[in-house]
Design an enzyme around this catalytic site. Structure first.
Site, PDB file in Angstrom:
ATOM      1  N   THR A  35       0.841  -1.221   0.000  1.00 36.63           N
ATOM      2  CA  THR A  35       0.000   0.000   0.000  1.00 36.63           C
ATOM      3  C   THR A  35       0.871   1.263   0.000  1.00 36.63           C
ATOM      4  O   THR A  35       0.362   2.365  -0.129  1.00 36.63           O
ATOM      5  CB  THR A  35      -0.939   0.033   1.229  1.00 36.63           C
ATOM      6  OG1 THR A  35      -0.138  -0.103   2.401  1.00 36.63           O
ATOM      7  CG2 THR A  35      -1.972  -1.072   1.170  1.00 36.63           C
ATOM      8  N   GLY A  36       2.167   1.103   0.146  1.00 39.55           N
ATOM      9  CA  GLY A  36       3.079   2.253   0.175  1.00 39.55           C
ATOM     10  C   GLY A  36       3.536   2.641  -1.224  1.00 39.55           C
ATOM     11  O   GLY A  36       3.125   2.045  -2.230  1.00 39.55           O
ATOM     12  N   ASP A  92       6.618   2.449  -2.818  1.00 39.59           N
ATOM     13  CA  ASP A  92       7.435   1.521  -3.612  1.00 39.59           C
ATOM     14  C   ASP A  92       6.675   0.233  -3.934  1.00 39.59           C
ATOM     15  O   ASP A  92       6.744  -0.281  -5.054  1.00 39.59           O
ATOM     16  CB  ASP A  92       8.730   1.169  -2.860  1.00 39.59           C
ATOM     17  CG  ASP A  92       9.617   2.386  -2.663  1.00 39.59           C
ATOM     18  OD1 ASP A  92       9.234   3.480  -3.121  1.00 39.59           O
ATOM     19  OD2 ASP A  92      10.692   2.247  -2.048  1.00 39.59           O
ATOM     20  N   ALA A 141       7.946  -3.459   3.155  1.00 42.67           N
ATOM     21  CA  ALA A 141       7.304  -3.031   4.406  1.00 42.67           C
ATOM     22  C   ALA A 141       8.391  -2.572   5.370  1.00 42.67           C
ATOM     23  O   ALA A 141       9.415  -3.230   5.521  1.00 42.67           O
ATOM     24  CB  ALA A 141       6.529  -4.183   5.013  1.00 42.67           C
ATOM     25  N   SER A 155       9.540   3.635   7.657  1.00 44.90           N
ATOM     26  CA  SER A 155      10.497   4.243   6.721  1.00 44.90           C
ATOM     27  C   SER A 155      10.768   5.720   6.982  1.00 44.90           C
ATOM     28  O   SER A 155      11.534   6.336   6.258  1.00 44.90           O
ATOM     29  CB  SER A 155       9.993   4.071   5.287  1.00 44.90           C
ATOM     30  OG  SER A 155       8.783   4.760   5.139  1.00 44.90           O
ATOM     31  N   SER A 190      18.966   1.171   2.379  1.00 46.68           N
ATOM     32  CA  SER A 190      18.870   2.631   2.297  1.00 46.68           C
ATOM     33  C   SER A 190      20.239   3.297   2.328  1.00 46.68           C
ATOM     34  O   SER A 190      21.165   2.826   2.995  1.00 46.68           O
ATOM     35  CB  SER A 190      18.056   3.104   3.501  1.00 46.68           C
ATOM     36  OG  SER A 190      18.181   4.488   3.663  1.00 46.68           O
ATOM     37  N   GLU A 225      20.641   5.782   3.990  1.00 46.00           N
ATOM     38  CA  GLU A 225      20.764   6.176   5.405  1.00 46.00           C
ATOM     39  C   GLU A 225      21.754   5.267   6.143  1.00 46.00           C
ATOM     40  O   GLU A 225      22.260   5.627   7.196  1.00 46.00           O
ATOM     41  CB  GLU A 225      19.409   6.111   6.100  1.00 46.00           C
ATOM     42  CG  GLU A 225      18.547   7.332   5.892  1.00 46.00           C
ATOM     43  CD  GLU A 225      19.043   8.559   6.654  1.00 46.00           C
ATOM     44  OE1 GLU A 225      19.321   8.443   7.857  1.00 46.00           O
ATOM     45  OE2 GLU A 225      19.144   9.627   6.030  1.00 46.00           O
ATOM     46  N   TYR A 252      16.746   4.513  12.524  1.00 44.78           N
ATOM     47  CA  TYR A 252      16.279   3.951  11.248  1.00 44.78           C
ATOM     48  C   TYR A 252      17.469   3.393  10.457  1.00 44.78           C
ATOM     49  O   TYR A 252      17.443   2.252   9.990  1.00 44.78           O
ATOM     50  CB  TYR A 252      15.560   5.032  10.425  1.00 44.78           C
ATOM     51  CG  TYR A 252      15.312   4.618   8.997  1.00 44.78           C
ATOM     52  CD1 TYR A 252      14.194   3.871   8.659  1.00 44.78           C
ATOM     53  CD2 TYR A 252      16.223   4.941   7.982  1.00 44.78           C
ATOM     54  CE1 TYR A 252      13.985   3.459   7.345  1.00 44.78           C
ATOM     55  CE2 TYR A 252      16.023   4.532   6.672  1.00 44.78           C
ATOM     56  CZ  TYR A 252      14.900   3.800   6.363  1.00 44.78           C
ATOM     57  OH  TYR A 252      14.706   3.382   5.070  1.00 44.78           O
ATOM     58  N   HIS A 284      14.016   8.351  -2.985  1.00 44.46           N
ATOM     59  CA  HIS A 284      13.194   8.216  -4.182  1.00 44.46           C
ATOM     60  C   HIS A 284      11.768   8.642  -3.847  1.00 44.46           C
ATOM     61  O   HIS A 284      11.213   8.259  -2.830  1.00 44.46           O
ATOM     62  CB  HIS A 284      13.269   6.806  -4.752  1.00 44.46           C
ATOM     63  CG  HIS A 284      13.168   5.726  -3.729  1.00 44.46           C
ATOM     64  ND1 HIS A 284      14.170   5.455  -2.824  1.00 44.46           N
ATOM     65  CD2 HIS A 284      12.172   4.855  -3.462  1.00 44.46           C
ATOM     66  CE1 HIS A 284      13.802   4.460  -2.045  1.00 44.46           C
ATOM     67  NE2 HIS A 284      12.587   4.080  -2.403  1.00 44.46           N
ATOM     68  N   ARG A 303       4.215   9.586  -2.611  1.00 47.33           N
ATOM     69  CA  ARG A 303       5.057   9.770  -1.438  1.00 47.33           C
ATOM     70  C   ARG A 303       4.212  10.239  -0.254  1.00 47.33           C
ATOM     71  O   ARG A 303       3.315  11.090  -0.416  1.00 47.33           O
ATOM     72  CB  ARG A 303       6.106  10.836  -1.792  1.00 47.33           C
ATOM     73  CG  ARG A 303       7.221  11.006  -0.812  1.00 47.33           C
ATOM     74  CD  ARG A 303       7.915   9.733  -0.504  1.00 47.33           C
ATOM     75  NE  ARG A 303       9.332   9.892  -0.243  1.00 47.33           N
ATOM     76  CZ  ARG A 303      10.026   9.055   0.522  1.00 47.33           C
ATOM     77  NH1 ARG A 303       9.434   8.020   1.093  1.00 47.33           N
ATOM     78  NH2 ARG A 303      11.311   9.223   0.697  1.00 47.33           N
TER      79      ARG A 303
HETATM   80  O1  G4F Z   1      12.350  13.465   3.232  1.00 45.02           O
HETATM   81  P1  G4F Z   1      13.101  13.047   4.430  1.00 45.02           P
HETATM   82  O2  G4F Z   1      12.313  12.816   5.659  1.00 45.02           O
HETATM   83  O3  G4F Z   1      13.908  11.746   3.983  1.00 45.02           O
HETATM   84  P2  G4F Z   1      15.219  11.032   4.587  1.00 45.02           P
HETATM   85  O4  G4F Z   1      15.356  11.253   6.017  1.00 45.02           O
HETATM   86  O5  G4F Z   1      16.361  11.421   3.719  1.00 45.02           O
HETATM   87  O6  G4F Z   1      14.869   9.499   4.355  1.00 45.02           O
HETATM   88  C1  G4F Z   1      14.308   9.004   3.138  1.00 45.02           C
HETATM   89  O7  G4F Z   1      15.334   8.555   2.288  1.00 45.02           O
HETATM   90  C2  G4F Z   1      16.059   7.408   2.781  1.00 45.02           C
HETATM   91  C3  G4F Z   1      17.102   7.063   1.719  1.00 45.02           C
HETATM   92  O8  G4F Z   1      18.181   7.950   1.851  1.00 45.02           O
HETATM   93  C4  G4F Z   1      15.113   6.262   3.037  1.00 45.02           C
HETATM   94  F1  G4F Z   1      15.801   5.201   3.494  1.00 45.02           F
HETATM   95  C5  G4F Z   1      14.074   6.683   4.053  1.00 45.02           C
HETATM   96  O9  G4F Z   1      13.149   5.631   4.273  1.00 45.02           O
HETATM   97  C6  G4F Z   1      13.331   7.885   3.485  1.00 45.02           C
HETATM   98  O10 G4F Z   1      12.642   7.492   2.324  1.00 45.02           O
HETATM   99  O11 G4F Z   1      14.236  14.110   4.771  1.00 45.02           O
HETATM  100  C7  G4F Z   1      15.176  14.541   3.806  1.00 45.02           C
HETATM  101  C8  G4F Z   1      16.002  15.671   4.374  1.00 45.02           C
HETATM  102  C9  G4F Z   1      16.572  15.403   5.766  1.00 45.02           C
HETATM  103  O12 G4F Z   1      17.885  15.867   5.812  1.00 45.02           O
HETATM  104  C10 G4F Z   1      15.718  16.249   6.707  1.00 45.02           C
HETATM  105  O13 G4F Z   1      16.372  16.691   7.880  1.00 45.02           O
HETATM  106  O14 G4F Z   1      15.154  16.801   4.522  1.00 45.02           O
HETATM  107  C11 G4F Z   1      15.425  17.415   5.777  1.00 45.02           C
HETATM  108  N1  G4F Z   1      14.246  18.178   6.171  1.00 45.02           N
HETATM  109  C12 G4F Z   1      14.223  19.527   6.346  1.00 45.02           C
HETATM  110  N2  G4F Z   1      12.998  19.912   6.755  1.00 45.02           N
HETATM  111  C13 G4F Z   1      13.029  17.690   6.460  1.00 45.02           C
HETATM  112  C14 G4F Z   1      12.244  18.781   6.829  1.00 45.02           C
HETATM  113  N3  G4F Z   1      12.544  16.431   6.426  1.00 45.02           N
HETATM  114  C15 G4F Z   1      11.245  16.256   6.750  1.00 45.02           C
HETATM  115  N4  G4F Z   1      10.744  15.011   6.686  1.00 45.02           N
HETATM  116  N5  G4F Z   1      10.440  17.295   7.136  1.00 45.02           N
HETATM  117  C16 G4F Z   1      10.892  18.584   7.187  1.00 45.02           C
HETATM  118  O15 G4F Z   1      10.171  19.506   7.541  1.00 45.02           O
END
Ligand code: G4F
Length: 348
Positions: free
Chosen positions: A10-11, A13, A81, A84, A125, A127, A149, A179, A184
């Site tokens: 349901t997500g 990917d 799943a 994430s 990931s 990460e 995570y 991605h 999303r």
């Molecule tokens: O969109 P994000 O929450 O994604 P993040 O943490 O990079 O993780 C995603 O990518 C990973 C692969 O690298 C996956 F494994 C994981 O499951 C997920 O899909 O945050 C991206 C960046 C971070 O640096 C965060 O600190 O955006 C920065 N950010 C700045 N303001 C924010 C915000 N992130 C979120 N979620 N919300 C904000 O307001």
């Protein structure tokens, strides 16, 4: 006819993987779902193909995982799943470890016992690279996670490796860099921005003062791609002669700030930054009306940040023939257009 089990269907990917496999194979697909009081099936609501079926399974319950693998004896098992969202992993570290690592162990054990020829993929990931040692990151980069995570995914990687080497399973875990797309979740920064831009367009259209988008670290750099391109890479990883893990990435990095600028430009809103860069006083302002459109709220800062992710997917490009098709610019444009359309639909 071959059978593919996909968790997390349901997500973002999982649902794209179902679309991809229905289009490109004649296989049967079992999408596993947890029972929820209010189902969250919007990403798969469009799928009418009888080759796609849902089955109840909870990745946290080894008995239910065993039963599902025993019943369907799948040829492929794709685990999308997970918990994430990195941001909440500090609040609920145990649940992240349980689902993202123990869940993988239950699946591998079920496959070992009941379907040892099944090809297995676990979602890894970028990460896992965390506090990066070098740029760009490739398959040789050490695992240096910065979040619960990231630690859960790095641990799962070791489990996948051990089960592959000990039992001869075809088990792989790619390193997928960020991605995104129209499916999303709205808590991730890209969708938060594109949805926020659409809401702002709507407010401006009805002569209301818009609510600014509140963000955290604007300087973080990410390597963003289109999730639809990545499911193809995952499928290629599952269909090699030998099981091998690959990095999937665009090989470009952009700041959150750049994403903001491009998203507003895609909606034809002109703005500019005010305040000192990298401080909580930084704000993106509407060029004509001077409304704040983006502000920084420290609530969205993380206890530890991954400052820069930039992938090197040259190995996947060379060895499995994968390459991303959607540019960063097209990705942002596609997400903004989708959110603008949704918000127009709702106002009808
Ligand atoms: O969109 P994000 O929450 O994604 P993040 O943490 O990079 O993780 C995603 O990518 C990973 C692969 O690298 C996956 F494994 C994981 O499951 C997920 O899909 O945050 C991206 C960046 C971070 O640096 C965060 O600190 O955006 C920065 N950010 C700045 N303001 C924010 C915000 N992130 C979120 N979620 N919300 C904000 O307001």
């Amino acid at each position: 006819m071959k059978t593919v089990i996909i968790t997390g269907v349901t997500g973002q990917d999982g649902s794209h993987m179902v679309d991809f496999l229905l289009k490109n194979t004649d296989y049967n697909i079992i999408g596993t779902v947890r029972r929820l009081s209010v189902p969250n099936h919007q990403n798969i609501a469009h799928i009418k193909d009888p080759r796609f079926k849902l089955a109840h399974m909870d990745i946290g319950d080894p008995q239910s995982v065993n039963n599902t693998v025993q019943e369907y004896k799948p040829d492929y098992f794709i685990n999308f799943a997970a918990n994430s969202f990195v941001g909440t992993s500090w609040e609920m570290p145990v649940v992240h470890m349980q689902s993202n690592c123990m869940g993988v162990l239950y699946q591998l054990e079920a496959i070992r016992k009941f379907a040892p020829k099944c090809k297995y993929y676990n979602a890894g990931s970028s990460e896992e690279f965390g506090d990066v040692a070098y740029v760009p990151q490739d398959e040789n980069h050490p695992l240096r996670p910065r979040s619960p995570y990231g630690a859960s995914k790095a641990s799962a990687r070791q489990i996948v490796k051990v089960w592959r080497e000990s039992y001869g399973l075809y088990a792989v875990q790619g390193w997928l860099f960020n991605h995104e797309g129209t499916r999303r979740g709205q808590e991730f920064v890209t969708r938060k921005i594109t949805k926020g831009v659409a809401d702002i367009v709507k407010s401006l259209g009805s002569n209301q003062i818009p609510r600014p988008i509140e963000l955290g670290n604007l300087s973080a750099k990410r390597d963003w791609s289109d999730a639809e391109d990545f499911v193809e890479g995952v499928w290629l990883m599952l269909n090699q002669n030998e099981p091998k893990d690959y990095v999937l990435s665009s090989n470009e990095t952009h700041t959150v700030k750049e994403f903001v600028e491009l998203a507003f430009a895609a909606a034809e809103i002109e703005g500019f930054w005010l305040g000192e860069s990298g401080t909580v006083g930084e704000v993106f302002v509407h060029k004509q009306f001077k409304y704040p459109l983006v502000v920084v709220n420290p609530k969205f800062f993380r206890p530890a940040e991954v400052d820069i992710l930039l992938g090197d997917s040259s190995k996947a490009r060379k060895e499995i023939g994968w390459s991303p098709k959607t540019s960063f610019y097209r990705l942002v444009k596609k997400m903004v257009s989708n959110d603008l359309e949704n918000s127009l639909d709702k106002s009808k």
